[in-house]
Design a protein around this motif. Structure first.
Motif, mmCIF file in Angstrom:
data_model
loop_
_atom_site.group_PDB
_atom_site.id
_atom_site.type_symbol
_atom_site.label_atom_id
_atom_site.label_comp_id
_atom_site.label_asym_id
_atom_site.label_seq_id
_atom_site.Cartn_x
_atom_site.Cartn_y
_atom_site.Cartn_z
ATOM 1 N N TRP A 141 0.928 -1.143 -0.086
ATOM 2 C CA TRP A 141 -0.121 -0.091 0.141
ATOM 3 C C TRP A 141 0.948 1.253 0.015
ATOM 4 N N ARG A 142 0.626 1.980 -0.759
ATOM 5 C CA ARG A 142 1.586 3.197 -0.834
ATOM 6 C C ARG A 142 1.690 4.193 0.391
ATOM 7 N N TRP A 143 0.894 4.270 1.196
ATOM 8 C CA TRP A 143 0.641 4.911 2.429
ATOM 9 C C TRP A 143 1.537 4.075 3.398
ATOM 10 N N SER A 144 1.665 2.786 3.296
ATOM 11 C CA SER A 144 2.577 1.953 4.015
ATOM 12 C C SER A 144 4.007 2.494 3.867
ATOM 13 N N GLU A 145 4.279 2.472 2.762
ATOM 14 C CA GLU A 145 5.806 2.950 2.254
ATOM 15 C C GLU A 145 6.014 4.439 2.705
ATOM 16 N N ARG A 146 4.974 5.326 2.462
ATOM 17 C CA ARG A 146 5.261 6.707 2.640
ATOM 18 C C ARG A 146 5.509 6.810 4.158
ATOM 19 N N ILE A 147 4.750 6.125 4.883
ATOM 20 C CA ILE A 147 4.480 6.285 6.505
ATOM 21 C C ILE A 147 6.060 5.512 6.987
ATOM 22 N N ALA A 148 6.411 4.554 6.409
ATOM 23 C CA ALA A 148 7.646 3.722 7.054
ATOM 24 C C ALA A 148 8.643 4.468 6.644
ATOM 25 N N ALA A 149 8.823 5.268 5.641
ATOM 26 C CA ALA A 149 9.785 5.966 4.951
ATOM 27 C C ALA A 149 10.313 7.398 6.044
ATOM 28 N N SER A 150 9.356 7.505 6.914
ATOM 29 C CA SER A 150 9.642 8.777 7.745
ATOM 30 C C SER A 150 10.456 8.267 8.985
ATOM 31 N N PRO A 151 11.553 8.753 9.339
ATOM 32 C CA PRO A 151 12.047 8.330 10.690
ATOM 33 C C PRO A 151 11.256 8.683 11.697
ATOM 34 N N TYR A 152 10.101 9.579 11.758
ATOM 35 C CA TYR A 152 9.423 10.082 12.929
ATOM 36 C C TYR A 152 8.465 8.986 13.391
ATOM 37 N N ILE A 153 8.201 7.598 12.705
ATOM 38 C CA ILE A 153 7.626 6.645 13.263
ATOM 39 C C ILE A 153 8.052 6.130 14.682
ATOM 40 N N LEU A 154 9.286 6.524 14.820
ATOM 41 C CA LEU A 154 10.091 6.104 16.150
ATOM 42 C C LEU A 154 9.559 7.050 17.176
ATOM 43 N N LEU A 155 9.233 8.313 16.836
ATOM 44 C CA LEU A 155 8.889 9.028 17.941
ATOM 45 C C LEU A 155 7.916 8.693 18.863
ATOM 46 N N ASP A 178 13.590 -2.104 17.824
ATOM 47 C CA ASP A 178 13.102 -3.115 17.046
ATOM 48 C C ASP A 178 12.494 -2.481 15.517
ATOM 49 N N LEU A 179 11.713 -1.459 16.148
ATOM 50 C CA LEU A 179 10.966 -0.873 15.007
ATOM 51 C C LEU A 179 12.010 -0.106 13.923
ATOM 52 N N PHE A 180 12.994 0.386 14.296
ATOM 53 C CA PHE A 180 14.226 1.027 13.696
ATOM 54 C C PHE A 180 14.764 -0.187 12.658
ATOM 55 N N ILE A 181 15.068 -1.272 13.278
ATOM 56 C CA ILE A 181 15.523 -2.444 12.464
ATOM 57 C C ILE A 181 14.432 -2.742 11.353
ATOM 58 N N GLY A 182 13.309 -3.189 11.935
ATOM 59 C CA GLY A 182 12.164 -3.341 11.246
ATOM 60 C C GLY A 182 11.922 -2.683 9.955
ATOM 61 N N ARG A 183 12.036 -1.200 10.325
ATOM 62 C CA ARG A 183 11.608 -0.190 9.509
ATOM 63 C C ARG A 183 12.817 -0.379 8.050
ATOM 64 N N TRP A 184 14.119 -0.397 8.413
ATOM 65 C CA TRP A 184 15.149 -0.421 7.606
ATOM 66 C C TRP A 184 14.856 -1.882 6.776
ATOM 67 N N ILE A 185 14.740 -2.864 7.314
ATOM 68 C CA ILE A 185 14.588 -4.360 6.755
ATOM 69 C C ILE A 185 13.389 -4.009 5.522
ATOM 70 N N TYR A 186 12.113 -3.550 6.029
ATOM 71 C CA TYR A 186 11.296 -3.261 4.951
ATOM 72 C C TYR A 186 11.416 -2.529 4.066
ATOM 73 N N LEU A 187 11.958 -1.256 4.306
ATOM 74 C CA LEU A 187 12.256 -0.288 3.152
ATOM 75 C C LEU A 187 13.313 -0.962 2.151
ATOM 76 N N ASP A 188 14.252 -1.478 2.739
ATOM 77 C CA ASP A 188 15.228 -2.223 1.904
ATOM 78 C C ASP A 188 14.723 -3.290 0.993
ATOM 79 N N SER A 189 13.851 -4.166 1.695
ATOM 80 C CA SER A 189 13.257 -5.133 1.047
ATOM 81 C C SER A 189 12.252 -4.737 -0.173
#
Length: 144
Positions: free
Chosen positions: A26-40, A90-101
């Motif tokens: 879903w394009r919103w998933s990618e847009r949201i995950a692309a933001s480092p602010y999800i860690l805040l 964990d979210l930081f790591i998962g976010r990187w894995i998700y974006l890279d994949s």
């Protein structure tokens, strides 16, 4: 209050994990995950939980020893703060894995179990992903 913060730390990261695992394309998933602010959100929970014990926590972290850390972990505020920190990591790591994949076009059905493992045991999920991403990327590249 510590119990509430402990629970809140988990609740504030779950929506991001759900987007990456359940709706990865879903394009919103990618847009949201692309933001480092999800860690805040998790880091705000950390800050609120650690605030009452910050002087003792900081002093121990500047000169750590096992007995001192053990004593700190007897405090529920410290446990809630460390839990929020672990969830943010964990979210930081998962976010990187998700974006890279996603960039490598690795199929979401392959990635879902890796991301679930990242929620549970990111120190295992990260090297596992690094080990499988090259062969999977090559397979995707050849098929393109």
């Amino acid at each position: 209050m510590a119990g509430t913060l402990f629970q809140l730390a988990f609740l504030v990261v779950v929506p991001f994990w759900a987007l990456m695992i359940v709706a990865p394309g879903w394009r919103w998933s990618e847009r949201i995950a692309a933001s480092p602010y999800i860690l805040l959100p998790a880091l705000v929970v950390w800050a609120v939980a650690i605030a009452p014990v910050l002087p003792d926590f900081a002093a121990e972290m500047l000169n750590p020893d096992l007995d001192g850390v053990r004593t700190l972990f007897a405090d529920d505020d410290v446990v809630a703060a460390v839990w929020a920190q672990v969830l943010a990591w964990d979210l930081f790591i998962g976010r990187w894995i998700y974006l890279d994949s996603r960039e490598r076009r690795i199929h979401p059905l392959v990635m879902a179990p890796v991301l679930v493992l990242a929620i549970l045991l990111s120190p295992i999920a990260m090297p596992l992903y690094l080990a499988v991403r090259v062969p999977l990327t090559r397979a995707v590249t050849r098929g393109a």
